[in-house]
Structure formats: C-alpha cells, structure tokens
Design a protein around this motif. Sequence first.
Motif, mmCIF file in Angstrom:
data_model
loop_
_atom_site.group_PDB
_atom_site.id
_atom_site.type_symbol
_atom_site.label_atom_id
_atom_site.label_comp_id
_atom_site.label_asym_id
_atom_site.label_seq_id
_atom_site.Cartn_x
_atom_site.Cartn_y
_atom_site.Cartn_z
ATOM 1 N N GLY A 140 8.736 -0.523 -14.351
ATOM 2 C CA GLY A 140 8.402 -0.497 -12.929
ATOM 3 C C GLY A 140 8.746 0.841 -12.302
ATOM 4 N N VAL A 141 7.985 1.213 -11.278
ATOM 5 C CA VAL A 141 8.250 2.460 -10.553
ATOM 6 C C VAL A 141 8.549 2.117 -9.096
ATOM 7 C CG1 VAL A 141 6.862 3.907 -12.069
ATOM 8 C CG2 VAL A 141 5.777 2.779 -10.135
ATOM 9 N N PRO A 142 9.434 2.884 -8.465
ATOM 10 C CA PRO A 142 9.760 2.619 -7.058
ATOM 11 C C PRO A 142 8.523 2.714 -6.173
ATOM 12 C CG PRO A 142 11.354 4.124 -8.030
ATOM 13 C CD PRO A 142 10.242 3.988 -9.020
ATOM 14 N N VAL A 143 8.467 1.864 -5.169
ATOM 15 C CA VAL A 143 7.390 1.900 -4.183
ATOM 16 C C VAL A 143 7.731 2.975 -3.154
ATOM 17 C CG1 VAL A 143 6.205 0.604 -2.374
ATOM 18 C CG2 VAL A 143 6.791 -0.516 -4.530
ATOM 19 N N THR A 144 6.839 3.912 -2.949
ATOM 20 C CA THR A 144 7.128 5.035 -2.059
ATOM 21 C C THR A 144 6.511 4.879 -0.670
ATOM 22 O OG1 THR A 144 5.240 6.244 -2.973
ATOM 23 C CG2 THR A 144 7.397 6.655 -3.965
ATOM 24 N N ASP A 145 5.462 4.072 -0.554
ATOM 25 C CA ASP A 145 4.851 3.858 0.754
ATOM 26 C C ASP A 145 5.683 2.880 1.583
ATOM 27 O OD1 ASP A 145 2.643 5.480 0.241
ATOM 28 O OD2 ASP A 145 1.534 3.831 -0.681
ATOM 29 N N THR A 146 5.589 3.001 2.887
ATOM 30 C CA THR A 146 6.151 1.981 3.764
ATOM 31 C C THR A 146 5.284 0.730 3.660
ATOM 32 O OG1 THR A 146 7.052 3.615 5.298
ATOM 33 C CG2 THR A 146 6.687 1.382 6.148
ATOM 34 N N ILE A 147 5.934 -0.417 3.479
ATOM 35 C CA ILE A 147 5.224 -1.676 3.251
ATOM 36 C C ILE A 147 5.408 -2.595 4.462
ATOM 37 C CG2 ILE A 147 4.967 -3.686 1.751
ATOM 38 C CD1 ILE A 147 4.210 -1.076 0.405
ATOM 39 N N LYS A 148 4.305 -3.121 4.968
ATOM 40 C CA LYS A 148 4.324 -4.057 6.083
ATOM 41 C C LYS A 148 3.815 -5.423 5.614
ATOM 42 C CE LYS A 148 5.014 -0.690 9.234
ATOM 43 N NZ LYS A 148 6.233 -0.555 10.066
ATOM 44 N N ARG A 149 4.484 -6.474 6.067
ATOM 45 C CA ARG A 149 3.961 -7.824 5.870
ATOM 46 C C ARG A 149 3.220 -8.205 7.136
ATOM 47 N NH1 ARG A 149 5.663 -13.169 6.512
ATOM 48 N NH2 ARG A 149 7.679 -12.526 7.360
ATOM 49 N N VAL A 150 2.009 -8.763 6.969
ATOM 50 C CA VAL A 150 1.146 -9.022 8.113
ATOM 51 C C VAL A 150 0.687 -10.466 8.135
ATOM 52 C CG1 VAL A 150 0.322 -6.634 8.112
ATOM 53 C CG2 VAL A 150 -0.989 -8.400 6.897
ATOM 54 N N LEU A 151 0.208 -10.861 9.288
ATOM 55 C CA LEU A 151 -0.486 -12.138 9.427
ATOM 56 C C LEU A 151 -1.974 -11.878 9.283
ATOM 57 C CD1 LEU A 151 1.326 -13.818 12.463
ATOM 58 C CD2 LEU A 151 1.526 -14.417 10.049
ATOM 59 N N PRO A 152 -2.632 -12.520 8.313
ATOM 60 C CA PRO A 152 -4.070 -12.287 8.132
ATOM 61 C C PRO A 152 -4.845 -12.610 9.402
ATOM 62 C CG PRO A 152 -3.163 -13.515 6.287
ATOM 63 C CD PRO A 152 -2.084 -13.472 7.339
ATOM 64 N N ALA A 154 -8.965 -12.789 10.647
ATOM 65 C CA ALA A 154 -10.375 -12.695 10.253
ATOM 66 C C ALA A 154 -11.106 -11.599 11.019
ATOM 67 C CB ALA A 154 -11.066 -14.042 10.474
ATOM 68 N N GLY A 155 -10.581 -11.191 12.157
ATOM 69 C CA GLY A 155 -11.250 -10.168 12.943
ATOM 70 C C GLY A 155 -11.045 -8.765 12.425
ATOM 71 N N GLY A 156 -10.177 -8.602 11.410
ATOM 72 C CA GLY A 156 -9.968 -7.289 10.813
ATOM 73 C C GLY A 156 -8.810 -6.520 11.394
ATOM 74 N N VAL A 157 -8.176 -7.015 12.473
ATOM 75 C CA VAL A 157 -6.996 -6.378 13.049
ATOM 76 C C VAL A 157 -5.814 -7.309 12.814
ATOM 77 C CG1 VAL A 157 -5.899 -5.466 15.106
ATOM 78 C CG2 VAL A 157 -8.363 -5.193 14.795
ATOM 79 N N GLU A 158 -4.894 -6.907 11.936
ATOM 80 C CA GLU A 158 -3.791 -7.781 11.525
ATOM 81 C C GLU A 158 -2.511 -7.422 12.270
ATOM 82 O OE1 GLU A 158 -5.223 -8.388 6.907
ATOM 83 O OE2 GLU A 158 -4.101 -6.597 7.474
ATOM 84 N N ARG A 159 -1.698 -8.435 12.531
ATOM 85 C CA ARG A 159 -0.432 -8.208 13.228
ATOM 86 C C ARG A 159 0.704 -8.075 12.233
ATOM 87 N NH1 ARG A 159 3.824 -11.178 15.597
ATOM 88 N NH2 ARG A 159 2.917 -13.196 15.052
ATOM 89 N N VAL A 160 1.495 -7.035 12.392
ATOM 90 C CA VAL A 160 2.657 -6.815 11.533
ATOM 91 C C VAL A 160 3.767 -7.764 11.947
ATOM 92 C CG1 VAL A 160 4.455 -5.167 10.892
ATOM 93 C CG2 VAL A 160 2.079 -4.403 11.091
ATOM 94 N N VAL A 161 4.359 -8.425 10.949
ATOM 95 C CA VAL A 161 5.473 -9.325 11.234
ATOM 96 C C VAL A 161 6.778 -8.829 10.636
ATOM 97 C CG1 VAL A 161 4.022 -11.362 11.482
ATOM 98 C CG2 VAL A 161 4.915 -10.773 9.219
#
Length: 244
Positions: A140-152, A154-161
Amino acid sequence: MPTLAVLTAAGSGSRLGMDLPKALVELEGLPLVLHAARRLCASGAVDSLVVTTPAGLAEHVAAMLADDPGVDRPVRAVEGAGTRQASVAAGLRAGLDDAVEGAAVDVVLVHDAARPLASPELVRRVVAAVRAGHGAVVPGVPVTDTIKRVLPDAGGVERVVQTVDRTVLRAVQTPQGFDRALLERAHAAAAHRDGDESLSATDDAGLVEDLGVAVHVVPGEGVAAKITTAHDLRVAALTLQEAR
C-alpha cells in the motif's frame, strides 16, 4: 516450500479504448501480461504461475509466455470467469492442481496484469512478510490527496460530511500475498457471490477481512500503479523510458 502466483489477465480493457483485452495491450512493444510475468519470475520468490485469460485466449497466452526467456518458471493459462473473484478462484484451483506437490504450496500471490511494472523487489517484500507469519499481506502507498466523505446527490452537487484523516489511509496495490490455506478458506466462504459483479470482491484481501482475519500492509511503490486508461498507459511508457 513453493510459492504460486495467480496472475489475473481476463479483463476486457474497454476503458483503454482498445479492440483487444487489456492484458494483451502493448507497453513499449510487449503485452502487459508479459511485463508482469517477467517481473514475478525475476523476483526469485515465485515457483510457478497461473494466468487467467479472456475466453478463447488461454492457449495463445500460454504459448506466448512459454516462448519468452524472461518467464523461466512453469506457467499455465486458464480461462477466467465473469468476475475477478471467480477468475482468481479458477486460477487458484488450476495452480494447486498442477503443482507437482500441490499440498506443499504454502504461499500464494495474486497479481494483476494491469499493474505490469510492479517490481521484483515488491514481490519479494510481500512474500517475505507472509513467510514471516502474516497470513495476508498487501502493498500500500500513502494517500496524498485530501479525502472528503460526501452524501450522494443525484443532482451532481454533493454535500461534504467529513474530511477523512488521510494519515491512516493506504491505496492498495498488487501483488497481494497469502497463506495458501487462508486464501482457499476465504474463497470458499465467499463462493456464493463470485458470480455477481455487484457482490464479488474487488481484491482478495477483502475476502480475508470478511473472515475476521487481520490483513497487513507493506510499503508499495509508485511504479506498481494500475493501468486503466490510455493516459495510464502513456505514463507507464514514460516510466520505462526514464528507467532506461
């Protein structure tokens, strides 16, 4: 005791935009599956290989590998199945059936032809960790990007939780290594879902996790990146050119 490598090469490669299976797409003049098989053999840690292929191509792939001087281990090609999980299971069965002393195989590697540049050093690192007593090992390699968990949405604009702590995240690669008996048990326990793409495992370590058995991570490497798109193929070609 022997180490068996199951090399999965049954993918269609549709996202590469090619008219042939991904494993047969050429990288600097050689098919991806041949690059991967050469590096497995060069590790000195693999005693035999089984390659899973698209339907109708097992004989072609077997002959290609057998004719290559860089593939200096016994190799067999078998047709894969509808999912990666089912293909690995088929390769595992064939490899153990073919072994001169099938019961003596104690370590199994599962590798993807789509990661053709995974180095011999990485192969050795994974095998050594399994032989040191870790029943399931993934690079495994470290994840370098900032990771966001979102609420799906359908309109294509997701909210970060949540912003996930990336320091404890790893992007997992192959080859993955296993105690043979543990991998057989993991596949047997999940056999009822290996025919359904939506339910089957995307990697073999996930099957071991489903048993409640610990999976351990060793350092991966950038050159073991997966080739999925035409851009990935160009990056891999540049990597080889720079190495030369």
